[in-house]
Design a protein around this motif. Sequence first.
Motif, short mmCIF file in Angstrom:
data_model
loop_
_atom_site.label_atom_id
_atom_site.label_comp_id
_atom_site.label_asym_id
_atom_site.label_seq_id
_atom_site.Cartn_x
_atom_site.Cartn_y
_atom_site.Cartn_z
N PRO A 57 0.83 -1.21 0.00
CA PRO A 57 0.00 0.00 0.00
C PRO A 57 0.86 1.26 0.00
CG PRO A 57 0.08 -0.95 2.19
CD PRO A 57 0.84 -1.88 1.29
N ASP A 58 0.22 2.41 -0.17
CA ASP A 58 0.98 3.66 -0.16
C ASP A 58 1.35 4.04 1.27
OD1 ASP A 58 -1.13 5.15 1.07
OD2 ASP A 58 -2.00 5.61 -0.88
N GLU A 59 2.10 5.12 1.39
CA GLU A 59 2.68 5.50 2.68
C GLU A 59 1.65 5.97 3.71
OE1 GLU A 59 2.65 8.93 -0.11
OE2 GLU A 59 3.60 6.98 -0.25
N THR A 60 0.39 6.16 3.32
CA THR A 60 -0.63 6.58 4.29
C THR A 60 -1.12 5.42 5.15
OG1 THR A 60 -2.46 6.26 2.73
CG2 THR A 60 -1.41 8.45 2.79
N VAL A 61 -0.83 4.18 4.75
CA VAL A 61 -1.29 3.01 5.49
C VAL A 61 -0.29 2.71 6.61
CG1 VAL A 61 -1.83 0.54 5.35
CG2 VAL A 61 -2.47 2.08 3.47
N LEU B 148 5.89 -8.95 6.03
CA LEU B 148 5.32 -8.27 7.18
C LEU B 148 6.05 -6.95 7.34
CD1 LEU B 148 3.71 -8.06 9.90
CD2 LEU B 148 5.63 -9.32 10.96
N PHE B 149 5.30 -5.86 7.40
CA PHE B 149 5.87 -4.54 7.67
C PHE B 149 5.41 -4.15 9.06
CE2 PHE B 149 5.91 -5.00 3.16
CZ PHE B 149 7.06 -4.36 2.75
N TYR B 150 6.37 -3.74 9.90
CA TYR B 150 6.08 -3.53 11.32
C TYR B 150 6.82 -2.28 11.81
CZ TYR B 150 4.33 -5.52 15.68
OH TYR B 150 3.62 -5.75 16.83
N ALA B 151 6.18 -1.52 12.68
CA ALA B 151 6.80 -0.31 13.22
C ALA B 151 8.14 -0.65 13.87
CB ALA B 151 5.87 0.35 14.23
N ILE B 152 9.09 0.23 13.70
CA ILE B 152 10.46 -0.05 14.14
C ILE B 152 10.67 0.16 15.64
CG2 ILE B 152 11.49 2.24 13.81
CD1 ILE B 152 13.65 0.52 12.11
N ASP B 153 9.65 0.64 16.34
CA ASP B 153 9.82 1.01 17.74
C ASP B 153 9.56 -0.09 18.76
OD1 ASP B 153 7.12 0.91 17.26
OD2 ASP B 153 6.65 2.76 18.31
N ASN B 154 9.22 -1.31 18.33
CA ASN B 154 8.92 -2.35 19.31
C ASN B 154 9.42 -3.71 18.84
OD1 ASN B 154 7.89 -4.03 21.28
ND2 ASN B 154 5.92 -2.98 21.38
N ARG B 155 10.67 -3.99 19.06
CA ARG B 155 11.28 -5.24 18.60
C ARG B 155 10.67 -6.47 19.28
NH1 ARG B 155 15.79 -6.59 15.19
NH2 ARG B 155 15.58 -8.83 14.99
N ALA B 156 10.33 -6.35 20.56
CA ALA B 156 9.75 -7.50 21.27
C ALA B 156 8.41 -7.89 20.65
CB ALA B 156 9.59 -7.18 22.74
N ALA B 157 7.57 -6.92 20.35
CA ALA B 157 6.28 -7.21 19.72
C ALA B 157 6.48 -7.78 18.32
CB ALA B 157 5.41 -5.96 19.67
N LEU B 158 7.47 -7.28 17.62
CA LEU B 158 7.79 -7.81 16.29
C LEU B 158 8.16 -9.29 16.38
CD1 LEU B 158 8.53 -7.57 13.23
CD2 LEU B 158 10.85 -7.05 14.03
N VAL C 287 8.14 2.04 2.42
CA VAL C 287 6.81 2.58 2.69
C VAL C 287 6.88 4.05 3.11
CG1 VAL C 287 5.76 0.36 3.22
CG2 VAL C 287 6.79 1.68 5.06
N GLY C 288 8.01 4.68 2.87
CA GLY C 288 8.16 6.11 3.16
C GLY C 288 8.70 6.44 4.53
N ARG C 289 9.04 5.42 5.32
CA ARG C 289 9.62 5.62 6.65
C ARG C 289 10.35 4.34 7.03
NH1 ARG C 289 4.51 5.54 6.21
NH2 ARG C 289 3.30 3.78 6.95
N ASP C 290 11.23 4.41 8.02
CA ASP C 290 11.94 3.21 8.45
C ASP C 290 10.99 2.28 9.19
OD1 ASP C 290 14.39 3.90 7.40
OD2 ASP C 290 15.11 4.84 9.24
N VAL C 291 10.98 1.02 8.77
CA VAL C 291 10.15 -0.02 9.39
C VAL C 291 10.95 -1.31 9.42
CG1 VAL C 291 7.94 0.97 8.64
CG2 VAL C 291 9.09 -0.71 7.20
N PHE C 292 10.50 -2.25 10.24
CA PHE C 292 10.99 -3.61 10.11
C PHE C 292 10.24 -4.25 8.96
CE2 PHE C 292 11.99 -3.29 14.77
CZ PHE C 292 13.36 -3.45 14.64
N HIS C 293 10.97 -4.95 8.13
CA HIS C 293 10.38 -5.68 7.00
C HIS C 293 10.82 -7.13 7.16
CE1 HIS C 293 10.28 -6.23 2.31
NE2 HIS C 293 9.46 -7.06 2.95
#
Length: 119
Positions: free
Chosen positions: A27-31, A63-73, A104-110
């Motif tokens: 999806p685009d960067e708004t998702v 899987l694209f996941y916010a970079i701020d929570n490694r344990a949840a990832l 996706v327009g920002r740093d994420v875990f992929h």
Amino acid sequence: MSPMMSLITTIRDNLKVTGIPIKSRLPDETVPEPFIVIGTHFEDDSQSGKTGKVTTTELQIDLFYAIDNRAALEDAIYEIKRLIYNTTQQITRVTSNTITDDSVGRDVFHVIFLVSAYL
């Protein structure tokens, strides 16, 4: 329904229990994350000495996941691998590779899951 579409549908249905949105393309960067993309696949129709023609596939699931929570990832990776692997006996292997990404327009875990299966 083709064997490949059947496999994709079954995996998608199993992954719905995670509550993570499932997409068929990036999806685009708004998702916002997290989200899953069921992506490309490679099929190989090889001859087997024992059974004749055998079709194997490698299906990529991202899987694209916010970079701020490694344990949840890591918990999500564990659960997704378990759900994929237990989808059907056709699946022979599930591997994953975790990288950081900005597609996706920002740093994420992929996390790139490769699902090997017989069709």
